[in-house]
Design an enzyme around this catalytic site. Structure first.
Site, mmCIF file in Angstrom:
data_model
loop_
_atom_site.group_PDB
_atom_site.id
_atom_site.type_symbol
_atom_site.label_atom_id
_atom_site.label_comp_id
_atom_site.label_asym_id
_atom_site.label_seq_id
_atom_site.Cartn_x
_atom_site.Cartn_y
_atom_site.Cartn_z
ATOM 1 N N GLY A 330 0.846 -1.190 0.000
ATOM 2 C CA GLY A 330 0.000 0.000 0.000
ATOM 3 C C GLY A 330 0.877 1.234 0.000
ATOM 4 O O GLY A 330 2.113 1.128 -0.011
ATOM 5 N N GLY A 332 1.223 5.325 1.697
ATOM 6 C CA GLY A 332 0.701 6.262 2.692
ATOM 7 C C GLY A 332 1.276 7.642 2.450
ATOM 8 O O GLY A 332 1.770 7.932 1.351
ATOM 9 N N ASN A 333 1.218 8.477 3.478
ATOM 10 C CA ASN A 333 1.643 9.874 3.358
ATOM 11 C C ASN A 333 3.082 10.051 2.915
ATOM 12 O O ASN A 333 3.388 10.876 2.078
ATOM 13 C CB ASN A 333 1.487 10.557 4.725
ATOM 14 C CG ASN A 333 0.068 11.039 4.894
ATOM 15 O OD1 ASN A 333 -0.684 11.058 3.917
ATOM 16 N ND2 ASN A 333 -0.286 11.408 6.107
ATOM 17 N N PHE A 334 3.949 9.249 3.567
ATOM 18 C CA PHE A 334 5.358 9.518 3.236
ATOM 19 C C PHE A 334 6.052 8.378 2.499
ATOM 20 O O PHE A 334 7.234 8.186 2.614
ATOM 21 C CB PHE A 334 6.168 9.936 4.459
ATOM 22 C CG PHE A 334 5.724 9.319 5.736
ATOM 23 C CD1 PHE A 334 6.018 8.014 6.040
ATOM 24 C CD2 PHE A 334 4.995 10.080 6.647
ATOM 25 C CE1 PHE A 334 5.615 7.473 7.233
ATOM 26 C CE2 PHE A 334 4.586 9.544 7.844
ATOM 27 C CZ PHE A 334 4.891 8.228 8.142
ATOM 28 N N GLY A 335 5.311 7.600 1.766
ATOM 29 C CA GLY A 335 5.985 6.604 0.946
ATOM 30 C C GLY A 335 5.153 5.373 0.754
ATOM 31 O O GLY A 335 3.942 5.396 0.997
ATOM 32 N N LYS A 354 7.967 0.192 5.605
ATOM 33 C CA LYS A 354 7.522 1.516 5.146
ATOM 34 C C LYS A 354 8.758 2.258 4.647
ATOM 35 O O LYS A 354 9.687 2.511 5.406
ATOM 36 C CB LYS A 354 6.870 2.260 6.318
ATOM 37 C CG LYS A 354 6.045 3.436 5.888
ATOM 38 C CD LYS A 354 5.359 4.065 7.093
ATOM 39 C CE LYS A 354 3.898 3.712 7.176
ATOM 40 N NZ LYS A 354 3.140 4.556 8.101
ATOM 41 N N ASP A 446 -5.818 8.970 14.590
ATOM 42 C CA ASP A 446 -6.199 8.581 13.224
ATOM 43 C C ASP A 446 -6.814 7.178 13.234
ATOM 44 O O ASP A 446 -6.558 6.373 12.336
ATOM 45 C CB ASP A 446 -4.968 8.637 12.316
ATOM 46 C CG ASP A 446 -5.359 8.724 10.836
ATOM 47 O OD1 ASP A 446 -6.574 8.830 10.546
ATOM 48 O OD2 ASP A 446 -4.464 8.680 9.980
HETATM 49 P P1 AMP Z 1 0.193 3.736 6.174
HETATM 50 O O1 AMP Z 1 1.185 4.633 5.519
HETATM 51 O O2 AMP Z 1 0.627 3.319 7.550
HETATM 52 O O3 AMP Z 1 -1.198 4.286 6.142
HETATM 53 O O4 AMP Z 1 0.147 2.374 5.283
HETATM 54 C C1 AMP Z 1 -0.341 2.358 3.984
HETATM 55 C C2 AMP Z 1 -0.846 0.994 3.597
HETATM 56 O O5 AMP Z 1 0.213 0.047 3.644
HETATM 57 C C3 AMP Z 1 -1.925 0.444 4.519
HETATM 58 O O6 AMP Z 1 -3.184 0.874 4.157
HETATM 59 C C4 AMP Z 1 -1.760 -1.050 4.326
HETATM 60 O O7 AMP Z 1 -2.422 -1.469 3.162
HETATM 61 C C5 AMP Z 1 -0.270 -1.199 4.100
HETATM 62 N N1 AMP Z 1 0.394 -1.535 5.373
HETATM 63 C C6 AMP Z 1 0.886 -0.649 6.269
HETATM 64 N N2 AMP Z 1 1.421 -1.277 7.324
HETATM 65 C C7 AMP Z 1 1.269 -2.604 7.094
HETATM 66 C C8 AMP Z 1 1.593 -3.791 7.832
HETATM 67 N N3 AMP Z 1 2.208 -3.724 9.014
HETATM 68 N N4 AMP Z 1 1.256 -4.990 7.309
HETATM 69 C C9 AMP Z 1 0.622 -5.056 6.124
HETATM 70 N N5 AMP Z 1 0.282 -3.983 5.389
HETATM 71 C C10 AMP Z 1 0.615 -2.760 5.843
#
Ligand code: AMP
Length: 602
Positions: A330, A332-335, A354, A446
């Site tokens: 996935g 998110g905000n910073f990568g 991440k 959040d």
């Molecule tokens: P975030 O930047 O934390 O919002 O993460 C973005 C996306 O990455 C999430 O919506 C998940 O789909 C995926 N993701 C983040 N952390 C995890 C994790 N620990 N295990 C599996 N997928 C993750």
């Protein structure tokens, strides 16, 4: 902890005697129709309804039927004690009068535990400890989150761990074992009779061995012929230690099965002493294969902490320890977040990494470091754990993997297979994680279904600590200087109006997350814009109950959306409500073929 289906009824007193019940009714004034509920001391799972009428006491036994329903002898069956009492409050249906006024327990009076309650408690602890090698806080969390499921498991397998259980041995061998060594009256063992799955009890009395068949009903209940019925063999044995129930004497001393030294059964081979569990991702439980039943959170790596407690300060991960997949989980905000594997001395762990997208942006880097700082301080099965940071081609935050992804997406693509009961279980776990944050004085800021990640369909973890804050010891809120890119639809009024964030504002977000979950990933407030939502809230309106949402869960949601934060429940209270409901529906009898919903839906 009690998981009695009546535990939440304010007129339930637990295991009190008849005379104590009469005393309570007397003190409460003996009005006609005054009533209370207590545990039946004779039959497991049964109750007694004590009722006052014309200055006299009337006691009615409520039996738990084999199909899990409850009824007063000769009366109609009901799916739980609460439903039964509600029915008799409308219609006397054979009682001296209808139930008119509950005789309430005073708030400082705990529900009296019965002999089986404490045995059951110890049994649960022992079972969890032995099967999953859990201790301390992890054990407590496992028990609180999965008590109804554990009870069912124990009911079918607990006797296998008892020193008096000898497995499949012939009658003569049973006799030989009882005659070897001392032969006190009441020395006993339990054995499998043959391959039929039935059991026998053999005991010594007056130097003679007696054999009894243990009867098992179709429903699975065990008893001596015409004796009291029990859910488990060990409960029957405990009962027979107190009452002979047709035997020549009570059971006194276990004839040891020779495995007594090995009271702790062999642990799964993959477990290591430091609590780290290497792949395969799912660990088979000790005696009952996890493959044969629904996976429990404790079957997964990631329930227990990965790190050795002495190693908690370890923060840096070497690049050579990390294998990174091209697969993106996935962004998110910073990568983006990538799939990977972390190599440690103890083995390999599936991880989510991440990866910071723009190293040059100082602010973004600082933000990620702050998130890492927060996550580093948290250790709870229902919160995604950070395993470390790796500073190589980019800054990388390495977390435990929750491979089933965000709750909202999971639910919207699995509408047909996920039951309301499962959602209650998952949201209860989220409330446990949030209660932990509240206790540690962290605000998440959040909480939303997109930030609840699933390890399996039965195991949820809170993630994304990008906006989170640790509050000072004396503070109970965080004040943001300026408004940012905020998820307004999840925010409480005081966040929007005064930029004040606390565990209570997280409770508001929990309500919205519940709404998303029971709507199977629906979008809150449909297409409304932030300011429109604010107006709606200010006018006193709230979102409607989702179609598949049990009434009780909607009531809790609305409590989470109490306008004034001082009047809103905290997570201690929210978790308790979630837990009681989770236990009550897991214990309740279900009509044949029932699947999707736990109680009549709106
Ligand atoms: P975030 O930047 O934390 O919002 O993460 C973005 C996306 O990455 C999430 O919506 C998940 O789909 C995926 N993701 C983040 N952390 C995890 C994790 N620990 N295990 C599996 N997928 C993750």
């Amino acid at each position: 902890m009690s998981i009695d289906p009546a535990a939440e009824l304010p007129f339930f007193y637990g295991s009190i005697s008849r005379s104590d019940a009469e005393q309570h009714l007397k003190l409460a004034g003996m009005a006609d129709g005054l009533f209370l509920l207590r545990q039946c001391l004779r039959s497991l799972g049964g109750y007694v309804l004590s009722l006052a009428w014309t200055v006299e006491f009337h006691h009615y036994s409520i039996e738990k039927q084999l199909n899990g329903t409850y009824c007063i002898v000769g009366g109609k069956p009901h799916c739980g004690p609460a439903e039964l009492c509600e029915f008799y409050s409308k219609d006397a249906d054979g009682l001296v009068c209808a139930l008119r006024k509950p005789c309430l327990r005073s708030p400082d009076m705990p529900i009296q535990l019965g002999v089986f309650d404490s045995l059951r408690e110890n049994m649960l602890r022992e079972y969890v400890k032995q099967t999953w090698n859990l201790e301390g806080e992890a054990m407590e969390q496992a028990i609180i989150s999965q008590a109804p499921q554990l009870e069912k498991l124990i009911a079918t397998t607990a006797h296998e761990r008892m020193p008096w259980y000898h497995g499949k041995i012939a009658r003569q061998e049973g006799e030989r074992r009882l005659y070897s060594g001392a032969q006190p009256d009441g020395k006993f063992l339990v054995r499998d009779r043959d391959d039929s799955g039935t059991f026998a009890l053999s005991m010594i009395y007056g130097k003679t061995v007696y054999h009894y068949q243990i009867l098992q009903e179709k429903s699975g209940k065990f008893s001596m012929p015409e004796g009291t019925k029990f859910d488990t063999i060990w409960q029957l044995v405990e009962y027979l230690k107190m009452k002979p129930d047709g035997l020549v004497t009570v059971l006194v001393e276990a004839c040891l099965n020779g495995k007594a030294g090995a009271k702790i059964p062999s642990l799964p081979a993959t477990r290591r002493a430091n609590g780290y569990t290497p792949p395969p991702r799912v660990v088979a439980a000790a005696s009952n294969s996890a493959a044969e039943r629904d996976l429990l959170p404790m079957d997964c790596t990631g329930f227990n902490a990965y790190h050795n407690p002495n190693d908690l300060k370890k923060f840096d991960i070497k690049r050579s320890q990390l294998l990174m997949d091209e697969v993106e989980l996935g962004s998110g905000n910073f990568g983006c977040v990538k799939k990977g594997v972390l190599k440690t001395e103890a083995g390999q762990i599936d991880v989510a990494i991440k990866v910071l997208k723009n190293e040059n942006e100082k602010l973004v880097k600082e933000e990620m470091m702050r998130e890492a700082e927060i996550m580093h301080q948290l250790n709870n099965p229902f919160i995604v754990r950070m395993l470390g940071l790796c500073n190589a081609e980019s800054l990388m935050l390495v977390m435990e993997m929750a491979s089933a992804g965000p709750l909202n997406k999971y639910l919207s693509s699995n509408k047909d297979t996920v039951t309301a009961e499962t959602i209650v279980n998952l949201m209860h776990q989220v409330s446990m994680g949030m209660k932990y944050l509240e206790e540690k004085n962290f605000v998440h800021r959040d909480l939303a279904a997109r930030n609840v990640l699933l390890v399996t369909q039965q195991f949820a973890k809170i993630s994304d600590f990008g906006l989170s804050k640790a509050l000072g010891a004396d503070d109970n809120y965080y004040k943001a200087r300026t408004a940012g890119k905020w998820p307004l639809k999840w925010y409480a009024p005081e966040c929007i109006n005064f930029h004040k964030f606390s565990s209570k504002s997280d409770v508001w977000s929990f309500g919205v997350t519940m709404w998303e979950a029971f709507s199977y990933g629906g979008k809150p407030y449909k297409k409304m814009k932030g300011p429109e939502v604010t107006r709606l809230i200010e006018s006193g309106s709230r979102m409607d109950c989702p179609v598949a949402c049990p009434e009780r869960m909607y009531t809790l949601m609305k409590e989470c959306w109490t306008y004034k934060h001082e009047e809103r429940p905290d997570f201690k209270k929210v978790e308790e409500s979630m837990r009681l409901y989770h236990y009550s529906i897991s214990n309740k009898a279900k009509p044949e073929g029932a699947t999707a919903t736990a109680e009549p839906v709106k």
